[in-house]
Design a protein around this motif. Structure first.
Motif, short mmCIF file in Angstrom:
data_model
loop_
_atom_site.label_atom_id
_atom_site.label_comp_id
_atom_site.label_asym_id
_atom_site.label_seq_id
_atom_site.Cartn_x
_atom_site.Cartn_y
_atom_site.Cartn_z
N ASN A 36 0.82 -1.21 0.00
CA ASN A 36 0.00 0.00 0.00
C ASN A 36 0.85 1.26 0.00
O ASN A 36 0.47 2.28 -0.55
CB ASN A 36 -0.91 0.00 1.23
CG ASN A 36 -1.62 1.32 1.41
OD1 ASN A 36 -2.45 1.70 0.59
ND2 ASN A 36 -1.27 2.05 2.46
N PRO A 54 -10.31 5.47 1.41
CA PRO A 54 -9.44 4.42 1.95
C PRO A 54 -8.27 4.05 1.03
O PRO A 54 -7.21 3.66 1.50
CB PRO A 54 -10.38 3.23 2.14
CG PRO A 54 -11.56 3.51 1.26
CD PRO A 54 -11.69 5.01 1.21
N GLU A 55 -8.47 4.20 -0.29
CA GLU A 55 -7.42 3.75 -1.20
C GLU A 55 -6.27 4.75 -1.31
O GLU A 55 -5.18 4.39 -1.72
CB GLU A 55 -8.01 3.50 -2.60
CG GLU A 55 -8.96 2.31 -2.60
CD GLU A 55 -9.51 2.02 -3.99
OE1 GLU A 55 -9.20 2.77 -4.94
OE2 GLU A 55 -10.26 1.04 -4.12
N THR A 56 -6.53 6.00 -0.98
CA THR A 56 -5.49 7.01 -1.25
C THR A 56 -4.99 7.72 0.01
O THR A 56 -4.03 8.48 -0.09
CB THR A 56 -6.02 8.06 -2.23
OG1 THR A 56 -7.24 8.60 -1.74
CG2 THR A 56 -6.27 7.45 -3.60
N ASP A 93 1.79 7.04 0.16
CA ASP A 93 0.81 6.07 -0.34
C ASP A 93 0.95 5.94 -1.86
O ASP A 93 0.91 6.94 -2.58
CB ASP A 93 -0.60 6.54 0.03
CG ASP A 93 -1.61 5.45 -0.23
OD1 ASP A 93 -1.71 4.53 0.61
OD2 ASP A 93 -2.30 5.51 -1.26
N HIS A 123 -7.03 -0.74 1.06
CA HIS A 123 -6.37 0.56 0.86
C HIS A 123 -5.65 0.65 -0.48
O HIS A 123 -4.88 1.58 -0.72
CB HIS A 123 -5.42 0.84 2.02
CG HIS A 123 -6.14 0.95 3.34
ND1 HIS A 123 -6.94 2.01 3.66
CD2 HIS A 123 -6.23 0.09 4.39
CE1 HIS A 123 -7.47 1.84 4.86
NE2 HIS A 123 -7.05 0.67 5.32
CA LIG Z 1 -3.39 3.30 -0.58
#
Ligand SMILES: [Ca+2]
Ligand SMILES: [Ca+2]
Ligand SMILES: [Ca+2]
Ligand SMILES: [Ca+2]
Length: 849
Positions: free
Chosen positions: A464, A500-502, A511, A546
């Motif tokens: 991640n 959540p992903e960034t 990230d 994430h």
């Molecule tokens: Ca991420």
């Protein structure tokens, strides 16, 4: 005057005659009687447009034992080919083609010896079979695309950054079955979409689509809007927002591709076929090893290997070399000769820093202020020494902490304290082994040592983010998204949930922007490198939710192509991926499937176990209901079941004292072992449930003893705080002799359960039939083929004797033995009486009539 090749050849014959005549007339001292040099046959030189190739001339001439040959080379001026003779003796020919050159031309070569004897020949230079080169100098390689149109288009285009998303530049041709084309692209990752074009009276109607057969995908940065925090993941072929992604392999070396792989895990027979494709130079040899020892293989354009292997793990590695020393990517084929499926494994999380300090020289702390927040000294040599104990415990798969070198120093964290990277979630190097844990050789020793005991090894894959000291962060800032701290809120919503992903876990953990195809490809490549270099059998994928869905998708595709050698996605194979998605069932399931992860950790079941057994809440039937709920969502995916991990407080502490704030007045709150027996009894009930139900049970190190711990970092107390120095400990009984009596009880209980589980398929596979239910007691029968078991869990404070029929639960009459106590019970016709202690369990396995 431009001569055609025939003219040139006759002209050369005349030239070749002339020096001999000259030498006969007036020979130099030492030259009389000497003959002209003789050119050997010179093969055509393949050169890509715009590229330079070199050819050593000296080995191509026989010069009648005289030294001191000199050469000349002359290209056809109209071809604009540049020829140069370089190096000391001027005997290395460099041929450079113009970027727009295509076809064939001839270079005249002249060799002259010191007596003045000359000989000429011609060198054919051709672009046929060459790889092409872009203006920037990168080699272009072929990339085939075949597409079955959804509609009946008038034309199909492929569009991507390589043609500025043009719907006209790269059209596919219909071959009668499919639309096909071959692009030429630089090696690397190239997003693309297919476009179905329907001509109309006004303007063409364009239908943009992902390639449904694409192995690799890429999700644009905006594929998921911040408010889409649900389960939307339409970044898949056929979905709204994905791009397909071509991963073009270098083509300047030979390529090896498996075309058949059959492994009979029962007999040990392995049949392998591989095709060898030459690059620009002919293939000279194929090299192979089996478990590191040379393996003889026949053929240079196709390879067939037939072996009969002993039980255990084996690795076949094959590489093709071309005439100029170019080496193919290795064909890596791991093989397990055992009949244990992934769903038959017992998983153990070996948290490397906290297990066993095998080398006091390794693992010096980094100056962190948090108690338990620094390197404590556990290491790879310690784990090697621990293998006999783990094997005796019944562990069949090790899950190791990430082994990548992590950041040095101490960094800010919770409770206003600083922490080191002992947990290995702060990588600062792509391929190096953490120096606190040992060397690359130590890691090989550990993996090989585990394999030698029939144990598989999976490793934490942390993708991640990286630590800010990582070369990727320093050299490629464009690979990372903009800073947004996960624990900050926008409009009352945590970034953790909103984006959540960034979002970033910490300001020093950049990230990765997985909308960027470069890091998307590089991170997956690195993962495959670790697996192939050390012989890992799987990955535990960190922080799955994430990262965008392309990460799991592409990891799976790369595993199937470069480790499992599958043509199509299939059932769980040689390699296992298990993800961590700390969330509800639907979110967890959205990352599991044929194209994503094989399985994940079953968090909903974990919560039910804690609730029912650690807290004594609800009814015991809730456990079975939770299992059924998981089954309904996850189906047959190989999920891992657990009752604790490194992110939650320890089971016995949770049962005894409940959740405690880990921050305690400026330092970490350290839990002591419970001094009552009942938290250990509750833990043992949890173990009985886990080891008698389907799933891959996970033992988080220390939970086999019931060691205590408040939340992170106290849930990672070193084993040796509770066991003392483990030197000389090689069995469960050795360890039981060193720990508290309650801890020894738990340890022996876990061992009895793993033995029963390995011996009885009924405990691993198949469904369950409820045999008894009360608020504080459940029992269930389980059967698989001719194997049967009856499991009773009693969380009440009262011992019980239960009499009931067998047949209605699918269980046969006869003799049953409690795997936990060894006590036998004979059924009276269909009736059996089962004794179960207070806060205890029974695991009765059928032993025949
Ligand atoms: Ca991420
Ligand atoms: Ca150490
Ligand atoms: Ca380090
Ligand atoms: Ca480092």
């Amino acid at each position: 005057v431009h001569l055609d090749r025939r003219d040139r050849r006759s002209n050369r014959r005349i030239l070749a005659l002339h020096p001999a005549i000259f030498a006969a007339a007036a020979c130099l001292p030492g030259c009389c009687g000497r003959e002209s040099p003789i050119w050997l046959e010179v093969e055509a030189l393949v050169v890509a447009p715009g590229a330079t190739e070199t050819l050593a001339l000296r080995p191509l001439v026989v010069d009648d034992r005289l030294k001191g040959l000199s050469f000349e080379a002359q290209a056809d001026p109209e071809s604009r080919v540049i020829v140069e003779l370089v190096e000391g003796g001027g005997d290395l020919l460099e041929v450079t083609l113009q970027p727009d050159f295509e076809g064939e031309t001839v270079v005249d070569l002249v060799a002259e010896d010191r007596c003045g004897n000359v000989a000429t020949t011609e060198l054919v230079v051709t672009t046929e079979g060459a790889t092409t080169v872009t203006p920037s100098g990168a080699t272009l390689c072929p990339a085939a695309i075949a597409y079955t149109a959804a509609g009946d288009p008038d034309a199909v285009a492929v569009a991507g950054p390589f043609n500025d998303w043009s719907t006209e530049d790269d059209l596919l041709e219909f071959d009668g079955v499919q639309w096909v084309t071959e692009l030429r692209l630089p090696p690397g990752a190239h997003p693309y979409k297919l476009v179905e074009v329907d001509e109309t009276a006004f303007e063409p109607v364009l239908g943009w689509t992902c390639d449904p057969t694409a192995a690799y995908i890429q999700c644009d940065a905006d594929y998921k809007q911040p408010w889409e925090i649900g389960l939307v993941h339409d970044c898949v072929p056929g979905g709204r927002s994905c791009n397909s992604m071509l991963v073009v392999e270098p083509c300047d070396v030979p390529r090896l591709e498996s075309t058949a792989l059959d492994v009979n895990a029962a007999t040990g027979q392995v049949h392998l076929e591989a095709a060898v494709t030459a690059g620009p130079n002919p293939v000279a040899s194929v090299e192979a090893t089996l478990d590191g020892a040379p393996l003889t293989v026949e053929g240079t354009d196709a390879v067939t290997v037939d072996l009969t292997l002993d039980p255990g793990r084996h690795t076949i590695r094959i590489a093709a070399l071309d005439e100029r020393g170019g080496r193919s990517e290795e064909l890596y084929i791991p093989v397990w000769i055992d009949e244990r499926d992934w769903t038959d494994q017992v998983l153990y999380f070996a948290f490397v820093d906290r297990l066993w300090d095998g080398d006091p020289e390794l693992g010096a702390p980094e100056g962190a202020t948090a108690t338990g927040g620094d390197y404590e000294g556990g290491d790879l040599p310690g784990l090697v020494a621990m293998l006999p104990l783990l094997e005796d415990l019944g562990v069949t798969t090790l899950w190791l902490s990430n082994l990548q070198d992590n950041a040095e120093g101490a960094w800010d964290g919770d409770c206003g304290l600083t922490y080191a990277g002992y947990h290995q979630y702060w990588p600062d190097d792509a391929l190096g082994v953490e120096e606190h844990f040992g060397t690359s050789a130590d890691l090989h020793d550990l993996v090989e040592g585990a394999h030698a005991r029939g144990m598989r090894v999976i490793v934490d894959w942390v993708a991640n983010h990286v630590h800010q000291d990582h070369p990727y962060a320093i050299e490629h800032p464009e690979w990372f998204g903009a800073y947004a701290f996960c624990k900050d809120s926008v409009d009352g919503q945590l970034n953790f949930d909103r984006i959540p992903e960034t979002c970033w876990f910490a300001p020093y953990l950049p990230d990765i922007d997985y909308a960027n195809p470069e890091p998307l490809q590089v991170m997956v490549d690195d993962a495959i490198w670790w697996a192939r270099t050390y012989g890992f059998d799987g990955f535990r994928v960190d922080a799955v939710k994430h990262m965008n869905h392309a990460v799991a998708w592409n990891l799976r595709s790369a595993i199937e192509a470069k480790i499992e050698h599958r043509r199509v996605p299939g059932p769980p194979g040689a390699f296992y991926t298990v993800g961590e998605t700390f969330d509800g069932a639907d979110r967890i399931a959205s990352y599991v499937g044929d194209h994503q992860l094989h399985g994940q950790f079953d968090f909903p079941l974990y919560y039910a176990i804690r609730s029912t057994l650690a807290y004594g809440a609800g009814e015991m039937g809730d456990l079975l209901a939770a299992y059924d709920a998981s089954k309904a969502v996850f189906g047959d995916a190989p999920m891992s079941t657990f009752l604790g991990n490194h992110d939650v407080n320890r089971f016995v502490t949770d049962a005894w004292q409940g959740w405690q704030d880990p921050c305690d007045g400026g330092q970490i709150r350290v839990a002591d072992p419970p001094f009552d027996a009942w938290p250990y009894d509750r833990l043992m009930l949890g173990w009985t449930f886990l080891f008698t139900m389907p799933g891959i049970p996970l033992v988080y190190y220390g939970d086999e003893l019931g060691i205590p711990g408040n939340p992170d970092p106290d849930n990672r107390q070193p084993m040796w705080w509770h066991t003392g120095d483990l030197t000389g400990v090689s069995s469960v009984e050795d360890l039981a002799a060193r720990v508290l009596p309650d801890q020894a009880r738990v340890l022996r209980h876990v061992q009895a359960l793993t033995r029963a589980r390995h011996a009885h398929p009924a405990l691993r596979t198949g469904g369950w039939v409820e045999w008894w239910r009360e608020p504080d007691l459940i029992a269930y029968g389980r059967s698989s083929g001719g194997d049967h078991a009856l499991v009773v869990l009693n969380r009440s404070d009262t011992p019980r004797a239960l009499t009931n029929g067998l047949g209605f639960a699918g269980l046969p009459q006869g003799r049953y033995v409690d795997a936990l106590t060894g006590l036998a019970t004979q059924s009276d016709a269909d009736q059996i009486t089962v004794n179960v202690p207070a806060r205890g369990s029974a695991v009765l396995v059928w032993e025949g009539q």
